[in-house]
Scaffold this active site. Structure first.
Site, PDB file in Angstrom:
ATOM      1  N   HIS A  83      33.916  -1.030 114.109  1.00  0.00           N
ATOM      2  CA  HIS A  83      34.866  -1.883 114.841  1.00  0.00           C
ATOM      3  C   HIS A  83      36.257  -1.239 114.836  1.00  0.00           C
ATOM      4  O   HIS A  83      36.956  -1.242 115.850  1.00  0.00           O
ATOM      5  CB  HIS A  83      34.941  -3.278 114.214  1.00  0.00           C
ATOM      6  CG  HIS A  83      33.639  -4.020 114.233  1.00  0.00           C
ATOM      7  ND1 HIS A  83      32.797  -4.015 115.318  1.00  0.00           N
ATOM      8  CD2 HIS A  83      33.032  -4.804 113.290  1.00  0.00           C
ATOM      9  CE1 HIS A  83      31.731  -4.765 115.048  1.00  0.00           C
ATOM     10  NE2 HIS A  83      31.852  -5.240 113.825  1.00  0.00           N
ATOM     11  N   LEU A 104      48.524  -4.135 134.616  1.00  0.00           N
ATOM     12  CA  LEU A 104      47.106  -4.367 134.337  1.00  0.00           C
ATOM     13  C   LEU A 104      46.985  -5.657 133.545  1.00  0.00           C
ATOM     14  O   LEU A 104      47.755  -5.876 132.608  1.00  0.00           O
ATOM     15  CB  LEU A 104      46.549  -3.210 133.481  1.00  0.00           C
ATOM     16  CG  LEU A 104      45.158  -3.416 132.863  1.00  0.00           C
ATOM     17  CD1 LEU A 104      44.075  -3.290 133.926  1.00  0.00           C
ATOM     18  CD2 LEU A 104      44.887  -2.400 131.748  1.00  0.00           C
ATOM     19  N   ASP A 145      29.572  -2.468 122.999  1.00  0.00           N
ATOM     20  CA  ASP A 145      28.450  -2.633 122.070  1.00  0.00           C
ATOM     21  C   ASP A 145      28.161  -1.320 121.343  1.00  0.00           C
ATOM     22  O   ASP A 145      28.401  -0.239 121.879  1.00  0.00           O
ATOM     23  CB  ASP A 145      27.215  -3.089 122.869  1.00  0.00           C
ATOM     24  CG  ASP A 145      26.134  -3.675 121.978  1.00  0.00           C
ATOM     25  OD1 ASP A 145      26.407  -3.936 120.785  1.00  0.00           O
ATOM     26  OD2 ASP A 145      25.005  -3.858 122.471  1.00  0.00           O
TER      27      ASP A 145
HETATM   28  C1  FPP Z   1      29.774  -5.009 119.320  1.00  0.00           C
HETATM   29  O1  FPP Z   1      29.222  -4.059 118.442  1.00  0.00           O
HETATM   30  C2  FPP Z   1      31.221  -5.164 119.119  1.00  0.00           C
HETATM   31  C3  FPP Z   1      31.840  -6.271 118.675  1.00  0.00           C
HETATM   32  C4  FPP Z   1      31.100  -7.509 118.349  1.00  0.00           C
HETATM   33  C5  FPP Z   1      33.288  -6.352 118.452  1.00  0.00           C
HETATM   34  C6  FPP Z   1      34.155  -5.546 119.357  1.00  0.00           C
HETATM   35  C7  FPP Z   1      35.466  -5.350 118.709  1.00  0.00           C
HETATM   36  C8  FPP Z   1      36.231  -4.238 118.798  1.00  0.00           C
HETATM   37  C9  FPP Z   1      35.889  -3.107 119.647  1.00  0.00           C
HETATM   38  C10 FPP Z   1      37.456  -4.085 117.975  1.00  0.00           C
HETATM   39  C11 FPP Z   1      38.541  -5.081 118.193  1.00  0.00           C
HETATM   40  C12 FPP Z   1      38.859  -5.341 119.611  1.00  0.00           C
HETATM   41  C13 FPP Z   1      40.097  -5.594 120.083  1.00  0.00           C
HETATM   42  C14 FPP Z   1      40.233  -6.048 121.484  1.00  0.00           C
HETATM   43  C15 FPP Z   1      41.291  -5.428 119.285  1.00  0.00           C
HETATM   44  P1  FPP Z   1      28.099  -4.508 117.429  1.00  0.00           P
HETATM   45  O2  FPP Z   1      28.752  -4.835 116.132  1.00  0.00           O
HETATM   46  O3  FPP Z   1      27.283  -5.592 118.036  1.00  0.00           O
HETATM   47  O4  FPP Z   1      27.259  -3.184 117.289  1.00  0.00           O
HETATM   48  P2  FPP Z   1      25.682  -3.058 117.056  1.00  0.00           P
HETATM   49  O5  FPP Z   1      25.033  -3.588 118.285  1.00  0.00           O
HETATM   50  O6  FPP Z   1      25.470  -1.588 116.887  1.00  0.00           O
HETATM   51  O7  FPP Z   1      25.362  -3.853 115.826  1.00  0.00           O
END
Ligand code: FPP
Length: 261
Positions: free
Chosen positions: A50, A144, A33
């Protein structure tokens, strides 16, 4: 519990970082997050966060391999995430596909088996195809298990499990916790002993509600794009400082917990 007897190299690595090699969690689950806020703090679009989050995924995979964690589950896209602007959803799906294509050989060389859980049929065709290929090509690897939770939510998963149990016509008295376990998307995975959430939020947000029943929770203020090996090891040390009782009592004679529930 460590999945296997730790190698000398792993022992040295863990000792150097104050981690007990004998009680490394077998399964770590992470709610990644803070990507959006991290990007905003830098005056960038959320997608920028991201993209940098992929570096942290790589760091978490490396740290798991080095520590002897056997299963790593990442909450990459929740059912609720479909409500985000189309542009962000498309960018996330695109990033997933590009990352799988780009990283697959490297993951394979490290013995990583890739798996996906969630309502995968709702993902774009390209993502489904790439995931299928990655799962097939890595199915034999045992270093893993990297489990990506995609279009996943625990309530969705539990409803699906109940539907399936009803379809099978099981008698109510024949249904117990093991029945539920067998019908979840995680049927062949052990429950996580440790759940990490980044960005300072202290919720589990519809993530593995059943499987996390006895997990230790580690909340860190670190935003996901900044998450690295040191943060992963701190979470494991935090886990090792806690007493895991499973609602039971410590058997002081044998130094083992008697499990009651
Ligand atoms: C949460 O941050 C994160 C996500 C919804 C997406 C996670 C994706 C990645 C880390 C990249 C791709 C992953 C892989 C496995 C290739 P948020 O957008 O909710 O952040 P915020 O809470 O600050 O708005």
């Amino acid at each position: 519990m460590a999945a296997e007897h730790p190698t000398a190299e792993r022992q040295t690595f863990l000792a150097k970082h104050g981690v007990n090699a004998d009680s490394v969690p077998q399964h770590v689950a992470i709610i990644m997050d803070g990507n959006g806020r991290w990007a905003k703090d830098r005056g960038e679009e959320r997608v920028f966060g991201h993209m940098h989050g992929v570096d942290s995924v790589r760091a978490a995979v490396e740290a798991s391999l080095k520590s002897g964690v056997r299963y790593l589950t990442l909450y990459a896209f929740s059912t609720e995430n479909w409500n985000r602007p189309k542009q962000e959803v498309d960018a996330l799906m695109d990033l997933l596909v590009r990352t799988l294509v780009h990283e697959l050989e490297d993951l394979m060389s490290k013995g990583v088996r890739l798996r996906a859980i969630g309502d995968l049929s709702s993902l774009p065709e390209a993502a489904q195809a790439q995931l299928k290929e990655a799962e097939e090509r890595t199915a034999h690897l045992t270093g893993l298990d990297l489990v990506l939770a995609l279009s996943y939510s625990a309530k969705w998963e539990l409803v699906e499990a109940v539907r399936q149990i009803v379809r099978e016509g099981l008698a109510p008295e024949d249904i117990d916790t093991a029945t539920l376990d067998r019908h979840l998307t995680t049927a062949d995975l052990p429950d996580p002993e440790l759940m990490i959430r980044t960005s300072g939020e202290r919720r589990i947000s519809n993530f593995m509600l059943w499987q996390l029943a006895y997990a230790e929770f580690h909340f860190t203020p670190v935003m996901w794009p900044d998450f690295r090996e040191a943060h992963f090891l701190e979470a494991i040390r935090d886990y090792q400082r806690r007493e895991r009782r499973f609602g039971g009592l410590l058997d002081t004679n044998h130094n083992e917990w008697n499990q009651e529930a």
